[in-house]
Design a protein around this motif. Sequence first.
Motif, mmCIF file in Angstrom:
data_model
loop_
_atom_site.group_PDB
_atom_site.id
_atom_site.type_symbol
_atom_site.label_atom_id
_atom_site.label_comp_id
_atom_site.label_asym_id
_atom_site.label_seq_id
_atom_site.Cartn_x
_atom_site.Cartn_y
_atom_site.Cartn_z
ATOM 1 N N GLU A 42 0.615 -1.311 0.261
ATOM 2 C CA GLU A 42 -0.398 -0.234 0.286
ATOM 3 C C GLU A 42 1.327 1.231 0.031
ATOM 4 O O GLU A 42 2.071 1.418 0.433
ATOM 5 N N LYS A 43 0.175 2.298 -0.335
ATOM 6 C CA LYS A 43 0.946 4.072 -0.558
ATOM 7 C C LYS A 43 1.151 3.954 1.781
ATOM 8 O O LYS A 43 -0.243 4.449 1.781
ATOM 9 N N TYR A 44 2.143 3.973 1.866
ATOM 10 C CA TYR A 44 2.346 4.286 3.064
ATOM 11 C C TYR A 44 3.714 4.738 3.536
ATOM 12 O O TYR A 44 4.514 4.237 4.347
ATOM 13 N N LYS A 54 1.677 8.685 -6.858
ATOM 14 C CA LYS A 54 0.314 8.054 -7.527
ATOM 15 C C LYS A 54 -0.310 7.445 -6.489
ATOM 16 O O LYS A 54 0.904 6.305 -5.541
ATOM 17 N N ALA A 55 -1.203 6.603 -5.597
ATOM 18 C CA ALA A 55 -1.346 6.010 -4.535
ATOM 19 C C ALA A 55 -1.396 4.924 -5.302
ATOM 20 O O ALA A 55 -1.594 3.687 -4.678
ATOM 21 N N ALA A 88 -4.690 0.290 -3.022
ATOM 22 C CA ALA A 88 -5.584 0.249 -1.477
ATOM 23 C C ALA A 88 -5.210 -0.831 -0.605
ATOM 24 O O ALA A 88 -5.418 -2.211 -0.932
ATOM 25 N N TRP A 89 -5.086 -0.582 1.225
ATOM 26 C CA TRP A 89 -4.950 -2.119 1.872
ATOM 27 C C TRP A 89 -5.848 -2.742 1.867
ATOM 28 O O TRP A 89 -5.961 -3.215 2.393
ATOM 29 N N TYR A 154 -7.269 4.881 10.090
ATOM 30 C CA TYR A 154 -7.823 4.161 7.867
ATOM 31 C C TYR A 154 -8.239 2.804 7.809
ATOM 32 O O TYR A 154 -7.500 2.286 9.060
ATOM 33 N N VAL A 174 -10.515 6.012 3.531
ATOM 34 C CA VAL A 174 -10.263 4.575 2.831
ATOM 35 C C VAL A 174 -9.724 4.739 2.315
ATOM 36 O O VAL A 174 -8.173 4.598 2.669
ATOM 37 N N SER A 175 -8.508 6.602 2.540
ATOM 38 C CA SER A 175 -7.122 7.025 2.213
ATOM 39 C C SER A 175 -7.261 7.388 3.518
ATOM 40 O O SER A 175 -7.465 8.702 4.165
ATOM 41 N N ASP A 177 -4.259 10.262 3.592
ATOM 42 C CA ASP A 177 -4.715 11.137 3.668
ATOM 43 C C ASP A 177 -5.468 11.883 4.216
ATOM 44 O O ASP A 177 -4.793 13.380 4.161
ATOM 45 N N GLU A 205 1.724 15.634 1.757
ATOM 46 C CA GLU A 205 0.365 16.476 1.154
ATOM 47 C C GLU A 205 -0.533 17.487 1.118
ATOM 48 O O GLU A 205 -1.106 17.525 0.552
#
Length: 260
Positions: A42-44, A54-55, A88-89, A154, A174-175, A177, A205
């Motif tokens: 995931e983006k973390y 990007k995510a 997405a996680w 999150y 869900v996101s 950020d 961000e």
Amino acid sequence: MPMLTSTSRKILNGVKTGLLSLVLSGFAASTTADDRLYIFTEKYPPYNDTVSGKAFAHGENDITGICSDMVKAALARLDYDYVMKMRAWSYAYNWVQERENHGLFCTARTDERESQFQWVGPLASIKWTLFAAPDSDISLNSLDDAKDLQIAGYKGDVMSDYLIDKGFNVLTAVSGDVNTRRLMLGQADLWVTDGLVGPLVAKEEHGITGLKPVLVFRETPMYLAFSNSTDPTIVAAFQRALDEARKAGELDRIENNYRQ
């Protein structure tokens, strides 16, 4: 049945050979596909991130970060065909559990999750931290002091799920950020996230600095988690490769590069 001429026999034998070749080639292709590993993250940031910003990502060349580079260090010592993707996680977490030869990182290894995966690690560790807005006067002596506060979290994250199970008021997204904005807009009193992730996401961000780490209430090692239907020999090979990378000093160098 009419008798076959020699020419007819040759044609028929050729057809049989061709069909057999197609069947065998199809079997080989399916075997290759079945043996391929699918590794999700995931983006973390700074643990997992994209070069593009990007995510999501469809390949390892666009995926970076502390845990990502550690997993790549292990993969470099193995001869597996694999695909690395960022999603997405909550999606990746459910997808990986149900499929053979699928893995997910960085996954916090907890008692609740122990039987759900086969584990390779540890990679890095996360510090479960409650952050407040820069101008907040919130002060906590213990986790119980946050019982009456609204906490941004999150969806599917181990820290958020832990607090929800304990009866805390957690507003999940869900996101991850968006939680910085929730703090700044007064929609949440606190934000639960990792000690490195919070300030980094807020700055990159939203251009926000000065988040207040109000309380660190737990620390958990993170792992590469394989589905239970994945061949245990693959999991064991990954663990050996990661141990070799650690012994060679690669994992320490990776972590130090991101923490400077």
